[in-house]
Scaffold this motif. Structure first.
Motif, PDB file in Angstrom:
ATOM      1  N   HIS A 142       0.837  -1.209   0.000  1.00 20.19           N
ATOM      2  CA  HIS A 142       0.000   0.000   0.000  1.00 20.19           C
ATOM      3  C   HIS A 142       0.872   1.260   0.000  1.00 20.19           C
ATOM      4  O   HIS A 142       0.565   2.237  -0.695  1.00 20.19           O
ATOM      5  CB  HIS A 142      -0.917   0.009   1.223  1.00 20.19           C
ATOM      6  CG  HIS A 142      -2.039  -0.984   1.151  1.00 20.19           C
ATOM      7  ND1 HIS A 142      -2.899  -1.062   0.077  1.00 20.19           N
ATOM      8  CD2 HIS A 142      -2.450  -1.932   2.039  1.00 20.19           C
ATOM      9  CE1 HIS A 142      -3.798  -2.009   0.292  1.00 20.19           C
ATOM     10  NE2 HIS A 142      -3.546  -2.563   1.470  1.00 20.19           N
ATOM     11  N   SER A 146       1.085   4.173  -2.772  1.00 17.67           N
ATOM     12  CA  SER A 146       0.857   5.566  -2.373  1.00 17.67           C
ATOM     13  C   SER A 146       1.914   6.487  -2.986  1.00 17.67           C
ATOM     14  O   SER A 146       1.607   7.570  -3.487  1.00 17.67           O
ATOM     15  CB  SER A 146       0.885   5.676  -0.847  1.00 17.67           C
ATOM     16  OG  SER A 146       1.011   7.022  -0.448  1.00 17.67           O
ATOM     17  N   GLU A 161      -4.493   4.838  -0.175  1.00 15.38           N
ATOM     18  CA  GLU A 161      -3.550   3.752   0.109  1.00 15.38           C
ATOM     19  C   GLU A 161      -2.995   3.851   1.531  1.00 15.38           C
ATOM     20  O   GLU A 161      -2.834   2.838   2.219  1.00 15.38           O
ATOM     21  CB  GLU A 161      -2.402   3.768  -0.908  1.00 15.38           C
ATOM     22  CG  GLU A 161      -2.797   3.392  -2.312  1.00 15.38           C
ATOM     23  CD  GLU A 161      -3.378   1.994  -2.423  1.00 15.38           C
ATOM     24  OE1 GLU A 161      -2.935   1.098  -1.696  1.00 15.38           O
ATOM     25  OE2 GLU A 161      -4.298   1.799  -3.242  1.00 15.38           O
TER      26      GLU A 161
END
Length: 204
Positions: A142, A146, A161
């Motif tokens: 994640h 991002s 995210e």
């Protein structure tokens, strides 16, 4: 050689060996490397002095280092990031001043109402909880997405995210890094949903 010192300094930051990181960045600068490496070393030193886990953090020093990059007449790829940090740290320092004034005001009122209490000795301060440095695979994925979204100017995607990382139940997830990223995103001058108050809350 300068690249090796810079790389070691970055590794030391991830290990939270802040004194060693500063030492490596200073060694980088002492070798008079090409300008991009000089700027990298200055930028990372600024990050070290602003790092929330650094017991020797110094926002004034951090601010001066980021301003060095901004005040350089030649364009720098780190200019925009340094600009964000200057804004965030300046607002944070201003907030600290307001908090200190509020504390003094509260102390004065309490002193008038009741006798002064015994001031605890310095050595009695509660030990801060240890910060886990392990990374979870899901959280890292994640965080990487991002970064890609942020580079593309997709602020909503980057926020989403990082929020997914905060929602993970895995104690190894990089929640501190996600909050750090959200602080930068909410402070970013190009973010149409820029919110300095949310930024400060994330850094706090």
């Amino acid at each position: 050689m300068a690249e090796e010192h810079l790389s070691r300094g970055q590794d030391f930051i991830s290990q939270r060996e802040f004194d060693a990181a500063i030492d490596e960045f200073q060694k980088t600068l002492s070798l008079s490397p090409p300008k991009p490496l000089q700027e990298d070393a200055i930028f990372y030193m600024g990050l070290v002095y602003a790092h929330f886990a650094n017991p020797k953090r110094n926002y004034e020093k951090s601010l001066q280092l980021f301003l060095k990059i901004l005040n350089d007449p030649a364009p720098s790829p780190l200019f925009e990031q340094a600009k964000i940090w200057v804004g965030v740290i300046s607002e944070h320092l201003e907030t600290i001043k307001k908090i200190e004034k509020l504390k003094e005001s509260i102390k004065e009122r309490e002193y008038k109402r009741e006798p002064p209490k015994e001031i605890p000795k310095e050595g009695v301060k509660a030990k801060p909880p240890e910060i886990r440095i392990e990374e979870s695979k899901e959280g890292r994925e994640h965080l990487l997405r991002s970064q890609k979204f942020l580079a593309q100017g997709n602020f909503e995607g980057a926020i989403g995210e990082n929020q997914k990382v905060l929602a993970l139940s895995d104690p190894k997830s990089q929640k501190d890094e996600a909050l750090f990223n959200l602080g930068l995103i909410y402070a970013h001058f190009g973010n149409p949903q820029r919110d300095p108050e949310k930024s400060l809350e994330c850094f706090k």
